[in-house]
Design a protein around this motif. Structure first.
Motif, PDB file in Angstrom:
ATOM      1  N   GLU A 177       0.791  -1.079   0.075  1.00 58.08           N
ATOM      2  CA  GLU A 177       0.056  -0.021   0.009  1.00 58.08           C
ATOM      3  C   GLU A 177       0.840   1.181   0.127  1.00 58.08           C
ATOM      4  O   GLU A 177       1.870   1.227   0.361  1.00 58.08           O
ATOM      5  CB  GLU A 177      -0.872  -0.060   1.094  1.00 58.08           C
ATOM      6  CG  GLU A 177      -1.969  -1.030   1.289  1.00 58.08           C
ATOM      7  CD  GLU A 177      -2.909  -1.149   0.107  1.00 58.08           C
ATOM      8  OE1 GLU A 177      -3.360  -0.071  -0.208  1.00 58.08           O
ATOM      9  OE2 GLU A 177      -3.330  -2.041  -0.233  1.00 58.08           O
ATOM     10  N   ASP A 178       0.509   2.354  -0.422  1.00 55.62           N
ATOM     11  CA  ASP A 178       1.266   3.503  -0.263  1.00 55.62           C
ATOM     12  C   ASP A 178       1.521   3.912   0.933  1.00 55.62           C
ATOM     13  O   ASP A 178       1.000   3.802   1.894  1.00 55.62           O
ATOM     14  CB  ASP A 178       0.247   4.965  -0.831  1.00 55.62           C
ATOM     15  CG  ASP A 178       0.058   4.652  -2.262  1.00 55.62           C
ATOM     16  OD1 ASP A 178       0.658   3.989  -2.963  1.00 55.62           O
ATOM     17  OD2 ASP A 178      -1.072   5.187  -2.913  1.00 55.62           O
ATOM     18  N   THR A 179       2.974   4.120   1.120  1.00 60.43           N
ATOM     19  CA  THR A 179       3.527   4.321   2.250  1.00 60.43           C
ATOM     20  C   THR A 179       3.001   5.657   2.951  1.00 60.43           C
ATOM     21  O   THR A 179       2.653   5.717   4.247  1.00 60.43           O
ATOM     22  CB  THR A 179       5.001   4.507   2.142  1.00 60.43           C
ATOM     23  OG1 THR A 179       5.589   3.505   1.769  1.00 60.43           O
ATOM     24  CG2 THR A 179       5.662   4.843   3.659  1.00 60.43           C
ATOM     25  N   SER A 193      -3.341  11.786   5.489  1.00 58.98           N
ATOM     26  CA  SER A 193      -2.197  11.546   6.711  1.00 58.98           C
ATOM     27  C   SER A 193      -1.557  12.647   6.969  1.00 58.98           C
ATOM     28  O   SER A 193      -1.231  13.517   6.006  1.00 58.98           O
ATOM     29  CB  SER A 193      -1.418  10.259   6.608  1.00 58.98           C
ATOM     30  OG  SER A 193      -0.658  10.581   4.985  1.00 58.98           O
ATOM     31  N   GLU A 194      -0.982  12.643   8.115  1.00 60.56           N
ATOM     32  CA  GLU A 194      -0.138  13.742   8.615  1.00 60.56           C
ATOM     33  C   GLU A 194       1.159  13.554   8.596  1.00 60.56           C
ATOM     34  O   GLU A 194       1.523  12.412   9.260  1.00 60.56           O
ATOM     35  CB  GLU A 194      -0.753  14.294  10.037  1.00 60.56           C
ATOM     36  CG  GLU A 194      -2.079  14.687  10.168  1.00 60.56           C
ATOM     37  CD  GLU A 194      -2.435  15.261  11.640  1.00 60.56           C
ATOM     38  OE1 GLU A 194      -1.861  15.035  12.389  1.00 60.56           O
ATOM     39  OE2 GLU A 194      -3.507  15.644  11.702  1.00 60.56           O
ATOM     40  N   TYR A 212       5.107  20.796   8.306  1.00 57.54           N
ATOM     41  CA  TYR A 212       4.327  19.759   8.858  1.00 57.54           C
ATOM     42  C   TYR A 212       2.773  20.107   8.216  1.00 57.54           C
ATOM     43  O   TYR A 212       2.343  21.177   8.323  1.00 57.54           O
ATOM     44  CB  TYR A 212       4.347  19.867  10.526  1.00 57.54           C
ATOM     45  CG  TYR A 212       3.449  18.670  10.839  1.00 57.54           C
ATOM     46  CD1 TYR A 212       4.041  17.260  10.828  1.00 57.54           C
ATOM     47  CD2 TYR A 212       2.293  18.638  11.683  1.00 57.54           C
ATOM     48  CE1 TYR A 212       3.288  16.248  11.459  1.00 57.54           C
ATOM     49  CE2 TYR A 212       1.579  17.863  12.069  1.00 57.54           C
ATOM     50  CZ  TYR A 212       2.091  16.284  12.001  1.00 57.54           C
ATOM     51  OH  TYR A 212       1.286  15.290  12.624  1.00 57.54           O
ATOM     52  N   GLY A 213       2.100  18.805   7.980  1.00 57.73           N
ATOM     53  CA  GLY A 213       0.765  19.146   7.348  1.00 57.73           C
ATOM     54  C   GLY A 213       0.109  17.595   6.954  1.00 57.73           C
ATOM     55  O   GLY A 213       0.913  16.771   7.203  1.00 57.73           O
ATOM     56  N   VAL A 214      -1.067  18.238   6.287  1.00 59.03           N
ATOM     57  CA  VAL A 214      -1.987  16.950   6.205  1.00 59.03           C
ATOM     58  C   VAL A 214      -1.774  16.939   4.374  1.00 59.03           C
ATOM     59  O   VAL A 214      -1.891  17.759   3.800  1.00 59.03           O
ATOM     60  CB  VAL A 214      -3.324  17.261   6.480  1.00 59.03           C
ATOM     61  CG1 VAL A 214      -4.432  16.045   5.827  1.00 59.03           C
ATOM     62  CG2 VAL A 214      -3.580  17.355   7.660  1.00 59.03           C
ATOM     63  N   VAL A 215      -1.625  15.551   3.945  1.00 56.86           N
ATOM     64  CA  VAL A 215      -1.451  15.223   2.535  1.00 56.86           C
ATOM     65  C   VAL A 215      -2.780  15.501   1.801  1.00 56.86           C
ATOM     66  O   VAL A 215      -3.845  15.024   2.195  1.00 56.86           O
ATOM     67  CB  VAL A 215      -0.957  14.000   2.454  1.00 56.86           C
ATOM     68  CG1 VAL A 215      -0.710  13.460   0.987  1.00 56.86           C
ATOM     69  CG2 VAL A 215       0.339  13.593   3.124  1.00 56.86           C
ATOM     70  N   VAL A 216      -2.766  16.420   1.019  1.00 55.11           N
ATOM     71  CA  VAL A 216      -3.778  16.770   0.018  1.00 55.11           C
ATOM     72  C   VAL A 216      -3.611  15.831  -1.263  1.00 55.11           C
ATOM     73  O   VAL A 216      -4.538  15.112  -1.567  1.00 55.11           O
ATOM     74  CB  VAL A 216      -3.780  18.188  -0.352  1.00 55.11           C
ATOM     75  CG1 VAL A 216      -5.025  18.246  -1.256  1.00 55.11           C
ATOM     76  CG2 VAL A 216      -3.782  18.898   0.918  1.00 55.11           C
ATOM     77  N   SER A 217      -2.639  15.685  -1.738  1.00 52.31           N
ATOM     78  CA  SER A 217      -2.401  14.960  -2.995  1.00 52.31           C
ATOM     79  C   SER A 217      -0.869  14.658  -3.121  1.00 52.31           C
ATOM     80  O   SER A 217      -0.119  15.182  -2.339  1.00 52.31           O
ATOM     81  CB  SER A 217      -2.644  15.274  -4.065  1.00 52.31           C
ATOM     82  OG  SER A 217      -1.932  16.699  -4.611  1.00 52.31           O
ATOM     83  N   LYS A 218      -0.496  13.418  -4.057  1.00 56.83           N
ATOM     84  CA  LYS A 218       1.089  13.223  -4.098  1.00 56.83           C
ATOM     85  C   LYS A 218       1.101  12.601  -5.500  1.00 56.83           C
ATOM     86  O   LYS A 218       0.243  11.797  -6.032  1.00 56.83           O
ATOM     87  CB  LYS A 218       1.433  12.314  -2.850  1.00 56.83           C
ATOM     88  CG  LYS A 218       0.674  11.110  -3.055  1.00 56.83           C
ATOM     89  CD  LYS A 218       0.974  10.255  -1.841  1.00 56.83           C
ATOM     90  CE  LYS A 218       0.179   8.888  -1.661  1.00 56.83           C
ATOM     91  NZ  LYS A 218      -1.132   9.167  -1.927  1.00 56.83           N
ATOM     92  N   GLU A 219       2.416  12.742  -5.937  1.00 60.17           N
ATOM     93  CA  GLU A 219       3.067  11.877  -6.940  1.00 60.17           C
ATOM     94  C   GLU A 219       4.349  11.514  -6.750  1.00 60.17           C
ATOM     95  O   GLU A 219       4.986  11.947  -7.050  1.00 60.17           O
ATOM     96  CB  GLU A 219       2.790  12.575  -8.401  1.00 60.17           C
ATOM     97  CG  GLU A 219       3.266  11.746  -9.491  1.00 60.17           C
ATOM     98  CD  GLU A 219       2.641  10.492  -9.398  1.00 60.17           C
ATOM     99  OE1 GLU A 219       3.521   9.505  -9.530  1.00 60.17           O
ATOM    100  OE2 GLU A 219       1.384  10.489 -10.024  1.00 60.17           O
ATOM    101  N   LEU A 220       4.511  10.027  -6.307  1.00 67.62           N
ATOM    102  CA  LEU A 220       5.848   9.759  -5.689  1.00 67.62           C
ATOM    103  C   LEU A 220       6.517   8.324  -6.586  1.00 67.62           C
ATOM    104  O   LEU A 220       7.475   8.078  -6.298  1.00 67.62           O
ATOM    105  CB  LEU A 220       5.590   9.260  -4.366  1.00 67.62           C
ATOM    106  CG  LEU A 220       5.278  10.323  -3.319  1.00 67.62           C
ATOM    107  CD1 LEU A 220       5.194   9.965  -1.877  1.00 67.62           C
ATOM    108  CD2 LEU A 220       6.341  11.686  -3.506  1.00 67.62           C
ATOM    109  N   TYR A 221       5.461   8.035  -7.674  1.00 69.13           N
ATOM    110  CA  TYR A 221       5.998   6.956  -8.526  1.00 69.13           C
ATOM    111  C   TYR A 221       6.257   7.434  -9.906  1.00 69.13           C
ATOM    112  O   TYR A 221       7.192   6.824 -10.559  1.00 69.13           O
ATOM    113  CB  TYR A 221       4.769   5.863  -8.361  1.00 69.13           C
ATOM    114  CG  TYR A 221       5.069   4.324  -8.790  1.00 69.13           C
ATOM    115  CD1 TYR A 221       6.164   3.957  -8.188  1.00 69.13           C
ATOM    116  CD2 TYR A 221       4.532   3.970  -9.549  1.00 69.13           C
ATOM    117  CE1 TYR A 221       6.758   2.755  -8.651  1.00 69.13           C
ATOM    118  CE2 TYR A 221       4.941   2.535  -9.985  1.00 69.13           C
ATOM    119  CZ  TYR A 221       6.012   2.029  -9.524  1.00 69.13           C
ATOM    120  OH  TYR A 221       6.317   0.717  -9.816  1.00 69.13           O
TER     121      TYR A 221
END
Length: 552
Positions: free
Chosen positions: A76-78, A83-84, A108-117
């Motif tokens: 699963e996505d790490t 998540s904070e 520091y904050g809450v993840v809104v979106s990401k592209e790590l792959y």
């Protein structure tokens, strides 16, 4: 001795594992796959050292090892949306993802979106909501996840295992077993380069072994010209293969002694008859190495037993007498497979020649003996005590390349250092060891009228350890050849088409190469995990049997 055996065991097994994993590691790096960890052993880490992108690790249990490649496992996505997390930055780019909110971080904050792959080449980035302020941060390709107990580099798609071509992945997986084969071949070549190889084209004697019948009659350097057994016929031999074939022929005649004509210092000499050591491998009886205390024992009937390795159908209880060194075999009763015991079939024994003739054409049978027990000074019948000896059948013996009967006088040919002979002997040794596992599997699973070899006969790590001492006592070359055997077998085992092993992964890759469609990664992971559990249970079972045999 226990400590020394343990050290040698760990060194041998560790070297084989390192070479195997090194194959995976080298080809993974050549393909551009990110390798998180190169680990030898299993369980808790005893030592860690990070070199470049890879953490090299030695673990507490010296069994197995692995190279942890990016993208091999389905996870699963790490970091999940919502998540904070914390971020550490350098020049505005993310260098670390702080996954423990109690640890200090630049942002520091809450993840809104990401592209790590970045499967399709997208820019690596993450967007955080920091108390209502939403901001996107670029992510470096070598950024790290930071946990309470360590760090793990992120895996962009182009550094993952799955991003590579079928050929690159195939070579990365196959390289582990292949390196085991390379190691074994190097050992074979080294050993035969040191010892030389038998000159089978000559009948010149290279060594006469101590404590064998020939030691007082034959000499090193004698050239065997003729052989005569109890058939009374002289047979001319011109090569060691001729001599060996004649000895096998005489074994089938039940020969107890042979007479040789040798060329000694240019003079032909007919020597005194040489008593043979006889080894009946189908039941594990021999007249070899009779204990000194029994050599002068007076007996009028029967034949004395030397080294014993009996294969009992029923394990004798502590109160049940069993045949051992120095006992006198008085009579035999052979009950062939499918037949019933007949009291009238007892045959009195008068010579080893007679015993060989009785057993040479026997396949699978239950064999009973009446024997004089040196320990109790009584004549015992194994029929009464329930200790039938089950003879190994022709199928087992031929499969394992074991002669039913050997006659031995204790001589070996001269050795020479011939480059082609060394390569040929190394190739023969490799091929014999390579096919051993397939021959054994045939005994385990092929249809058979009588199943004589089962899972209970297999040995694992404890069984291998228990053999180390024997090979050490035989010398360094014997130990190295044992190491080569282990390396070949580990390579072959890993190539078997079993999920969770290298061979199973190659099967999945073969499917992908043919269909151009990869197996669903979650399905593949589930199959591998289930088989891994089964293999671990099987490992525990085999290890339990190994330990039980040690106590026996």
């Amino acid at each position: 001795m226990f400590i020394l055996n343990l050290i040698v065991f760990v060194l041998i097994l560790g070297t084989i594992i390192i070479i195997h994993e090194l194959g995976h590691f080298i080809f993974a790096r050549r393909a551009g796959i990110l390798c998180h960890e190169f680990s030898i052993g299993m369980g808790p880490a005893l030592y860690k050292k990070k070199r470049g992108e890879t953490t090299f690790c030695i673990r507490a249990i010296p069994i197995g090892g692995y190279v942890s490649m990016a993208g091999e496992q389905v996870t699963e996505d790490t970091i999940k949306d919502g998540s904070e997390i914390g971020l550490n930055l350098k020049d505005g780019c993310v260098t670390e993802f702080i996954l423990n909110p109690k640890m200090n971080s630049d942002v520091y904050g809450v993840v809104v979106s990401k592209e790590l792959y970045s499967r399709h080449g997208e820019a690596l980035e993450i967007t955080l909501d920091n108390n209502g302020i939403i901001k996107t941060y670029p992510v470096l390709k070598d950024a790290f996840y930071v946990y309470d107990n360590g760090r793990l580099q992120i895996t962009p798609y182009d550094r993952s295992f799955e991003s590579k071509s079928v050929l690159q992945r195939f070579l990365t997986i196959f390289a582990g077993p292949f390196m085991n084969f390379v190691l074994a071949m190097i050992i074979y070549l080294l050993c035969y380069a040191i010892s030389g190889v038998p000159n089978y084209g000559s009948t010149k004697i290279g060594e006469v072994s101590d404590k064998y019948p020939a030691v007082e009659i034959l000499q090193k350097g004698d050239v065997i010209k003729k052989v005569k057994g109890n058939d009374g016929e002289w047979y001319t031999v011109s090569s060691w293969d001729d001599f060996s074939s004649r000895m096998d022929f005489l074994a089938n005649l039940g020969t107890e002694e042979v007479t040789l004509v040798v060329d000694r210092n240019g003079n032909p000499i007919e020597l005194e008859p040489i008593k043979n050591y006889i080894r009946i491998n189908s039941i594990g009886l021999s007249n070899m190495a009779i204990a000194d205390e029994y050599k002068n024992f007076s007996y009028s009937e029967g034949i004395m037993v030397g080294i014993v390795g009996l294969n009992y159908v029923k394990s004798p209880s502590s109160s049940t007498a069993s045949i051992s060194n120095g006992d006198i075999l008085k009579a035999i009763n052979i009950v062939n497979h499918g037949e019933s015991y007949n009291e009238a079939n007892w045959v009195n024994l008068t010579s080893w020649s007679q015993l060989m003739l009785l057993l040479k054409d026997t396949d699978v049978a239950n064999i009973y003996f009446k024997f004089y027990d040196q320990q109790t000074s009584n004549v015992v019948s194994t029929k009464d005590t329930g200790n039938a000896v089950e003879s190994y059948g022709n199928e087992v013996l031929s499969n394992q390349r074991i002669d039913k009967i050997d006659i031995l006088i204790g001589i070996s040919p001269v050795y020479h250092h011939n480059i082609f002979g060394i390569i040929k002997q190394a190739g023969k040794g490799f091929w014999s060891d390579f096919t051993l596992i397939f021959r054994t599997l045939k005994l385990l699973i092929a249809p058979s009228g009588v199943r004589q070899i089962g899972v209970d006969n297999l040995s694992g790590v404890v069984g291998i350890y228990s053999m180390i001492g024997s090979f050490m006592s035989a010398g360094i070359l014997s130990l190295l050849l044992f190491m080569a055997l282990l390396s070949v077998n580990i390579g072959v085992m890993n190539l078997l088409p079993i999920p969770a092993l290298d061979g199973g992964r190659l099967v999945f890759l073969g499917y992908e190469g043919i269909t151009k469609k990869p197996i669903n990664r979650k399905v593949e992971a589930m199959i591998n995990n289930i088989m891994f559990i089964i293999l671990m249970l099987f490992f525990v079972y085999v290890t339990f049997n190994d330990i039980t045999r040690l106590f026996k």
